[in-house]
Design a protein around this motif. Structure first.
Motif, PDB file in Angstrom:
ATOM      1  N   GLY A 196      -3.784  -1.261  -2.708  1.00  7.53           N
ATOM      2  CA  GLY A 196      -4.705   0.389  -2.581  1.00  7.53           C
ATOM      3  C   GLY A 196      -3.585   1.497  -2.291  1.00  7.53           C
ATOM      4  N   VAL A 197      -4.279   2.666  -2.199  1.00  3.58           N
ATOM      5  CA  VAL A 197      -2.950   4.113  -1.916  1.00  3.58           C
ATOM      6  C   VAL A 197      -3.261   4.681  -0.731  1.00  3.58           C
ATOM      7  CG1 VAL A 197      -2.302   3.483  -3.803  1.00  3.58           C
ATOM      8  CG2 VAL A 197      -4.790   5.129  -3.673  1.00  3.58           C
TER       9      VAL A 197
ATOM     10  N   VAL B  65       1.165  -1.279   0.100  1.00  7.10           N
ATOM     11  CA  VAL B  65       0.521  -0.102  -0.121  1.00  7.10           C
ATOM     12  C   VAL B  65       0.712   0.928  -0.657  1.00  7.10           C
ATOM     13  CG1 VAL B  65      -1.885   1.327   1.381  1.00  7.10           C
ATOM     14  CG2 VAL B  65      -2.003  -1.304   1.389  1.00  7.10           C
ATOM     15  N   VAL B  66       0.684   2.139  -1.649  1.00 11.66           N
ATOM     16  CA  VAL B  66       0.881   3.532  -0.881  1.00 11.66           C
ATOM     17  C   VAL B  66       0.523   4.780  -0.569  1.00 11.66           C
ATOM     18  CG1 VAL B  66       2.033   4.983  -2.309  1.00 11.66           C
ATOM     19  CG2 VAL B  66       2.274   2.857  -3.143  1.00 11.66           C
TER      20      VAL B  66
ATOM     21  N   GLY C  63      -8.714   9.876  -1.488  1.00 12.04           N
ATOM     22  CA  GLY C  63      -7.914   8.006  -2.085  1.00 12.04           C
ATOM     23  C   GLY C  63      -8.904   8.013  -2.259  1.00 12.04           C
ATOM     24  N   ALA C  64      -9.602   7.684  -2.832  1.00  6.55           N
ATOM     25  CA  ALA C  64     -11.037   7.172  -3.723  1.00  6.55           C
ATOM     26  C   ALA C  64     -10.484   7.707  -5.234  1.00  6.55           C
ATOM     27  CB  ALA C  64     -12.356   7.275  -3.248  1.00  6.55           C
TER      28      ALA C  64
ATOM     29  N   VAL D 209      -6.396   1.620  -8.562  1.00  8.55           N
ATOM     30  CA  VAL D 209      -5.670   0.592  -8.130  1.00  8.55           C
ATOM     31  C   VAL D 209      -6.482   0.692  -7.043  1.00  8.55           C
ATOM     32  CG1 VAL D 209      -4.610   1.033  -5.652  1.00  8.55           C
ATOM     33  CG2 VAL D 209      -2.960   2.069  -7.678  1.00  8.55           C
ATOM     34  N   PRO D 210      -6.881  -0.248  -6.414  1.00  7.28           N
ATOM     35  CA  PRO D 210      -8.233  -0.938  -5.106  1.00  7.28           C
ATOM     36  C   PRO D 210      -8.426   0.406  -4.596  1.00  7.28           C
ATOM     37  CG  PRO D 210      -6.640  -3.683  -5.894  1.00  7.28           C
ATOM     38  CD  PRO D 210      -6.035  -1.923  -6.525  1.00  7.28           C
ATOM     39  N   ALA D 211      -9.942   0.232  -4.150  1.00  7.91           N
ATOM     40  CA  ALA D 211     -10.023   1.841  -3.214  1.00  7.91           C
ATOM     41  C   ALA D 211      -9.992   0.932  -1.518  1.00  7.91           C
ATOM     42  CB  ALA D 211     -11.235   2.263  -3.995  1.00  7.91           C
TER      43      ALA D 211
END
Length: 383
Positions: free
Chosen positions: A32-33, A8-9, A41-42, A50-52
């Protein structure tokens, strides 16, 4: 660790995007981020594909499926976030500075060691293939005893009086800006390549733009009109250095040199030969000898094993910063799996950098030569 490393970033600015690309290039899985708000973020997760699934930092800590946390937030947040990630059993890659004080950097590094977790700091210029070539030639004794070490790191992104960044505010970016931000890269790279330790510094810091626009949460921005604030961090620095063997060095640092975008440059002058590296032209190095000089080109079919390993493209197909970052992340993930990659910059290197920054600040305040504190954290890495 079986399967892909899930990362995750945390932080969605310019450097966060670089980490995302490097995770993918290194074969990691982006889980995720995390941005400053769930809404941001979303939005970024959608843009970056990227998955939210992580609205905030706390949800990352609670996710047992996350292996590595990439901390890419403003400097003042690093200690709290790294400490929490380590406590949650996550491996960490933290943007430099690891901490804005050496004492805090030491604490984080010791906690990672005690927990058996990987803590890496992206001093990624070590990953230019020809940097590895110079280092290998030094290890073979090709250059002889060092006579002089000198260089510079020049940028121009703060040249305008209307340029602003969170880095300018010492409460967010730390007490040093130009030297801690880019001079730290030069010192790390030169110590590692040349196999030296700078034991004393004499530094002078300068602020060339007295006031800048107030308030920003972005790394690179400009503003015209509105309130302005006094600048309390340096735009330029000049540093004299001395190694434990008495070799003298000089370093010039600037974020206000027009036309210089990211020119990290060093020259190592030995009793038998010299070497020059320019980060803006990383496909070649200059090698000097008493009877002349030559230019060496990156070539995966020739040179040291490390130059070959890090040459991702055939000769004549330019590699650069992004390739360095991808190679760094790949080595960090290899360390997570138990390997010991050559030259991986770890928490101990973050501690070392923090001590050099503190020595430079102390010297600038006292106008005197200042010792660089040596702390035993982690393995010796300069050989």
């Amino acid at each position: 660790m079986p399967g892909s490393i899930r990362a995750v970033v945390v932080g969605t600015g310019m450097i966060g995007a670089v980490h995302v690309a490097a995770v993918r290039a290194a074969g990691g899985e982006l889980a995720g981020v995390v941005a400053s708000t769930p809404e941001r973020g979303a939005q970024v997760a959608k843009a970056w594909h990227v998955p939210a699934r992580h609205p905030d930092f706390e949800s990352v800590l609670a996710d047992d499926g996350v292996d590595v946390v990439h901390v890419c937030t403003p400097n003042a947040l690093h200690v709290r976030q790294v400490e929490a990630a380590l406590a949650a059993g996550k491996h960490v890659i933290c943007e430099k500075p690891l901490a804005t004080s050496a004492a805090e950097a030491e604490r984080l590094t010791r906690r990672a060691e005690e927990a058996g977790l990987m803590l890496a700091v992206p001093f990624v210029y070590r990953y230019h293939p020809l940097v590895r070539e110079i280092r290998e030639r030094r290890l073979r004794g090709e250059f002889g005893a060092w006579q002089l070490i000198h260089g510079s790191y020049l940028q121009d992104w703060m040249l305008s009086e209307n340029a602003m960044s969170w880095r300018v505010d010492p409460a967010v970016g730390g007490p040093s800006r130009a030297f801690a931000d880019i001079g730290s890269h030069w010192c790390d790279l030169v110590e590692w390549v040349a196999g030296v330790r700078f034991t004393e510094v004499s530094a002078r810091l300068g602020t060339t733009v007295a006031t800048r626009p107030a308030g920003t949460d972005t790394s690179f921005s400009t503003a015209v009109g509105g309130p302005r604030v006094e600048v309390r961090t340096e735009d330029v620095a000049t540093v004299l250095l001395r190694t434990g063997d008495g070799v003298l060095g000089t370093l010039t640092v600037s974020q206000v040199s027009a036309g210089r975008k990211n020119r990290l440059w060093f020259e190592l002058d030995g009793s038998a030969a010299s070497a020059v590296f320019d980060q803006e032209n990383p496909e070649t190095v200059w090698l000097g000898a008493p009877d002349g000089a030559r230019v060496l080109f990156r070539d995966p079919n020739h040179g040291s094993p490390e130059q070959r390993r890090l040459s991702r493209l055939p000769a004549g197909h330019a590699q650069g910063y992004a390739d360095c970052f991808s190679s760094f992340v790949a080595d960090a993930y290899a360390a997570v799996r138990g390997a010991t990659p050559d030259g991986l910059p770890t928490g101990a290197d973050g501690v070392r950098s923090a001590h050099i920054v503190e020595a430079a600040l102390s010297s600038a305040a006292s106008l005197a030569w200042t010792d660089v504190t040596t702390t035993r954290v982690g393995p010796e890495v300069t050989a």
